[in-house]
Scaffold this active site. Structure first.
Site: not given
Length: 356
Positions: A35, A130, A253, A301
């Site tokens: 999957k 679930r 950053y 990024m």
């Protein structure tokens, strides 16, 4: 290929991991779970390396059809079954095994007009809450399904929420036994963790997922370090720049990291837009020029900054392993507060992928 970031898939490792599963559960057949596009590895790239499996298990109808088009003639299990009744003709055409976990699916199968009946996996809710039927309902659902001309063989199926724990399947197994009372049906219960660590749950079919791709179902590599499991995916790149920080200077950053002394910093061509976890903190392990070191500062990024103190000769062009054979994906995931599953599935489309 201009930018050096690259994912390399070791298909021999994939075949090896299937054999580890077979040794762990020698009396069971194996559903290889593919999957999420084979856990981010690319179903079309890797399925042939698993062609000695007994069957493939997945979610997406499109991926099941792809396997049939590529020539796979063995069983295919749709783990969540059909999502709409109008998909049943395709399940019929491509001979797919469907799970059944809801009343509406029962009604759809009752009304279906198929060329041949389908095999069905009857899902038991063993406490995960679930999908599936509560234990007290399973017998009546079985009676319904076995009366339908659209249904052929029925197998009991469930899933474990805590199979990585030594006592993690005791309560669910009690519920499954309650549900199965009076029904002599095949069973498929064991996920990766139960396959490795709970032989009492193996039964007829096991359903390994993450372990096939070389990561630990517990999220801790040491739990599988002696199992013979080998990582399949290596995410690599190179140093593209070097900075020398003075005492107190920051990098990245937010200026979260500041040098405590003069320090060489390498800039790696990889970032969160490539699938590397943005929340990986300073101290997350990385391999530079064959030497283990750590990330420093925030993940950007497109770039990661690393400490070159342990590898003073590393410079521009030095190879970097973000995860793979030496830096296990479970280590990176743990440092970032997540699991290896997520990192594998999050590999970005912009990252080139090669097989070996």
């Amino acid at each position: 290929m201009s930018r050096p970031v690259l994912a390399t898939l070791d298909l021999q490792a994939l075949g090896n991991n299937l054999q580890v599963v077979r040794r762990a559960a020698p009396m069971s057949k194996v559903w290889s779970v593919v999957k999420a596009n084979a856990y981010g590895h690319g179903l079309d790239r890797i399925w042939s390396a698993l062609n000695k499996t007994d069957g493939f298990a997945m979610l997406n109808l499109e991926e099941a059809i792809l396997l049939r088009q590529r020539g796979w003639k063995g069983p295919i299990l749709m783990l969540e079954g059909f999502f709409h009744a109008d998909e049943l003709p395709l399940f019929d055409q491509y001979r797919l095994t469907t799970s059944v976990h809801s009343n509406w699916q029962i009604n759809a199968l009752k009304a279906a007009h198929l060329q041949a009946p389908l095999d069905v996996y009857l899902k038991i809710n063993s406490g995960m809450n679930r999908l599936g039927f509560l234990p007290e309902r399973v017998h009546s659902v079985w009676q319904q399904l076995r009366s339908f001309t659209s249904v052929d063989n029925i197998t009991l199926m469930s899933h474990f929420a805590e199979a990585e724990r030594p006592d993690g399947i005791a309560e669910p197994m009690a519920r499954i036994e309650q549900a199965a009372e009076g029904m002599e049906l095949p069973r498929s219960l064991a996920n990766s963790a139960a396959t490795l660590w709970h032989p009492e749950a193996h039964f007829d079919w096991v359903r390994p997922g993450i372990v096939l791709y070389g990561a630990s179902p517990s999220g801790k590599w040491q739990d599988v370090a002696n199992s013979g499991i080998r990582p399949v995916m290596t995410l690599s790149s190179e140093i593209i720049a070097v900075q020398t920080l003075k005492y107190g200077e920051a990098v990245g950053y937010g200026c979260h990291f500041r040098a405590q002394a003069e320090q060489r910093i390498g800039v790696v061509a990889c970032g969160y837009a490539d699938g590397y976890p943005r929340l990986a903190p300073s101290g997350t392990p990385v391999l530079v020029d064959g030497v283990r070191t750590t990330i420093v500062g925030a993940i950007s990024m497109d770039m990661i900054t690393v400490d070159l103190t342990p590898c003073p000769h590393a410079g521009i062009g030095a190879p970097v392993e973000l995860w793979g054979k030496e830096i296990k994906i479970d280590e990176v995931a743990s440092a970032a507060g997540t699991v290896g599953y997520e990192l594998l599935c999050a590999l970005a489309p912009r990252v080139p992928v090669v097989t070996m």
